[in-house]
Design a protein around this motif. Structure first.
Motif, short mmCIF file in Angstrom:
data_model
loop_
_atom_site.label_atom_id
_atom_site.label_comp_id
_atom_site.label_asym_id
_atom_site.label_seq_id
_atom_site.Cartn_x
_atom_site.Cartn_y
_atom_site.Cartn_z
N SER A 1 -38.16 33.89 -7.52
CA SER A 1 -38.38 32.99 -8.66
C SER A 1 -37.83 33.72 -9.91
CB SER A 1 -39.90 32.90 -8.99
OG SER A 1 -40.62 34.21 -9.01
N GLY A 2 -38.06 33.03 -11.31
CA GLY A 2 -37.60 33.75 -12.47
C GLY A 2 -36.21 33.43 -12.70
N ASP B 1 -33.74 38.14 -12.69
CA ASP B 1 -34.83 38.49 -11.84
C ASP B 1 -34.59 38.35 -10.52
OD1 ASP B 1 -36.28 39.06 -14.21
OD2 ASP B 1 -36.93 37.12 -14.32
N GLN B 2 -33.94 37.33 -9.96
CA GLN B 2 -33.95 36.99 -8.47
C GLN B 2 -32.96 38.03 -7.98
OE1 GLN B 2 -32.56 32.80 -7.69
NE2 GLN B 2 -33.87 32.15 -9.47
N TYR C 1 -37.97 30.53 2.67
CA TYR C 1 -36.84 30.48 2.31
C TYR C 1 -35.99 31.13 3.36
CZ TYR C 1 -38.25 27.85 -1.82
OH TYR C 1 -38.59 27.23 -3.05
N SER D 1 -41.42 33.23 -1.60
CA SER D 1 -40.66 32.43 -2.82
C SER D 1 -40.76 33.26 -3.71
CB SER D 1 -41.21 31.10 -2.82
OG SER D 1 -42.48 30.96 -3.09
N GLN D 2 -41.70 33.92 -4.10
CA GLN D 2 -41.72 34.67 -5.41
C GLN D 2 -40.63 35.51 -5.50
OE1 GLN D 2 -44.25 34.40 -7.62
NE2 GLN D 2 -45.03 32.71 -6.54
#
Length: 353
Positions: free
Chosen positions: A70-71, A75-76, A131, A66-67
């Motif tokens: 994130s952001g 960023d994603q 995800y 999931s990192q």
């Protein structure tokens, strides 16, 4: 390299080579070894090692966590494009070797690449926790290996190899224990990304131009570029040029031919999978509709119609049937072509402006 008779040394040499050198190195070694029966075990070990290295990346849950999502929105986007590129780079050396094997290999020598294709498609197709949008990016690798095999086989009319590498292999079905699904049914052009999003278009432009993904997003917002109809097929068309080294015209013609064969064989496999698993045939559709649906949308005769004309002209002697595709059955081939053609024309008409 040709004089190196130590299999362990060869494997270590490939493993320790720089990432940018490995694809060409695998191509050279495959060319040298695939025609030499005395080198078959060594080549098998080499390809198995390469597939294992790719799977370590594709099955790395930390990389597909999931990192990545994130952001900030920017960023994603950067993270997802980077992840997709890494998954492609993981299988790129295998693809360079596969392009050689698909052309020059035989039923007796293709098993390492068949096993590799099945493992890579399975890594993308199988259920992963987390995800879905992030996990699905693994399909970039699966689509790439199948597209390379299809292009190499189609360009040189290696229909038996097409059958061995693409039509015959299957992977476990996720939700029906004991059932399997053909590799062409398990993945497809639209699997890596949500087709409603802009991300596949950004990925395609970022990979082929080297531009920053956010700069591409800004160009889209400023209406300097548009959303692509077929971003993944467009990307494949571009990144496979260095693998095959044809002229631009030859590459495009061969690529489109491979798209159509992937699509029609994919339709046949979808029908056969539905019959085997008791699914509704109404939903048995190919996953392989590519650039042809818009690049050739104004053609006086579609490539599907050309294929149907070849089948009617040659009958049971049509080369793909002789190689065993479509079960060697003319009626089955005709049904697959007609079914695929219906969806193909619907897509082409929606893009005819």
């Amino acid at each position: 390299m040709g004089a190196n008779d130590n299999a362990a040394t060869t494997r270590a040499f490939v493993e320790e080579s720089q990432s940018q050198e490995r694809p060409e190195l695998l191509r050279i070694l495959t060319k040298e070894m695939i025609v030499n029966p005395a080198k078959q075990i060594e080549l098998d070990d080499l390809i198995t090692q390469e597939v294992r290295s790719a799977l370590e990346i594709l099955n790395d849950k930390g990389r597909h966590s999931s990192q990545v999502g994130s952001g900030t929105n920017e960023d994603q986007i950067r993270n997802l494009v980077k992840l997709a590129n890494e998954d492609w780079e993981a299988v790129r050396p295998f693809c360079y070797s596969l392009a050689v094997a698909a052309r020059w290999g035989t039923r007796d020598s293709l098993s390492p690449w068949v096993a590799g294709i099945k493992s890579i498609v399975s890594a993308a197709h199988k259920h992963h926790d987390g995800y879905e949008a992030i996990n699905n990016i693994r399909h970039i690798a699966a689509v790439a290996v199948l597209a390379v095999a299809a292009l190499a086989c189609s360009a040189h009319s290696k229909w038996e190899n097409f059958k061995i590498l693409l039509a015959d292999p299957s992977v476990p079905e996720n939700y029906h224990v004991g059932s399997s699904i053909g590799v062409l049914d398990a993945t497809g052009y639209w699997k890596p990304f949500d087709t409603s999003s802009l991300l596949p278009t950004i990925f395609m432009y970022a990979e082929t131009t080297g531009d920053d993904p956010i700069e591409i997003l800004r160009k889209y917002d400023d209406r300097k570029i548009g959303k692509l109809y077929t971003p993944i097929p467009d990307w494949l068309h571009s990144v496979m040029k260095p693998i095959f080294k044809w002229s631009e015209e030859e590459h495009t013609q061969n690529y489109h031919r491979s798209e159509i064969m992937l699509g029609v064989v994919g339709q046949d496999i979808a029908i056969q999978d539905a019959l085997m698993n008791g699914h509704n045939l109404e939903y048995a559709r190919s996953n392989w509709f590519g650039r042809c649906t818009w690049v050739l949308r104004h053609a006086s005769k579609s490539p599907i119609e050309q294929m149907k004309s070849e089948l009617l002209r040659d009958g049971s002697s049509w080369a793909p049937l002789q190689a065993g595709l479509f079960g060697g059955n003319m009626d089955r081939a005709s049904k697959a072509i007609d079914s695929y053609n219906n969806d193909y024309h619907q897509l082409s008409r929606s893009r005819a402006f």
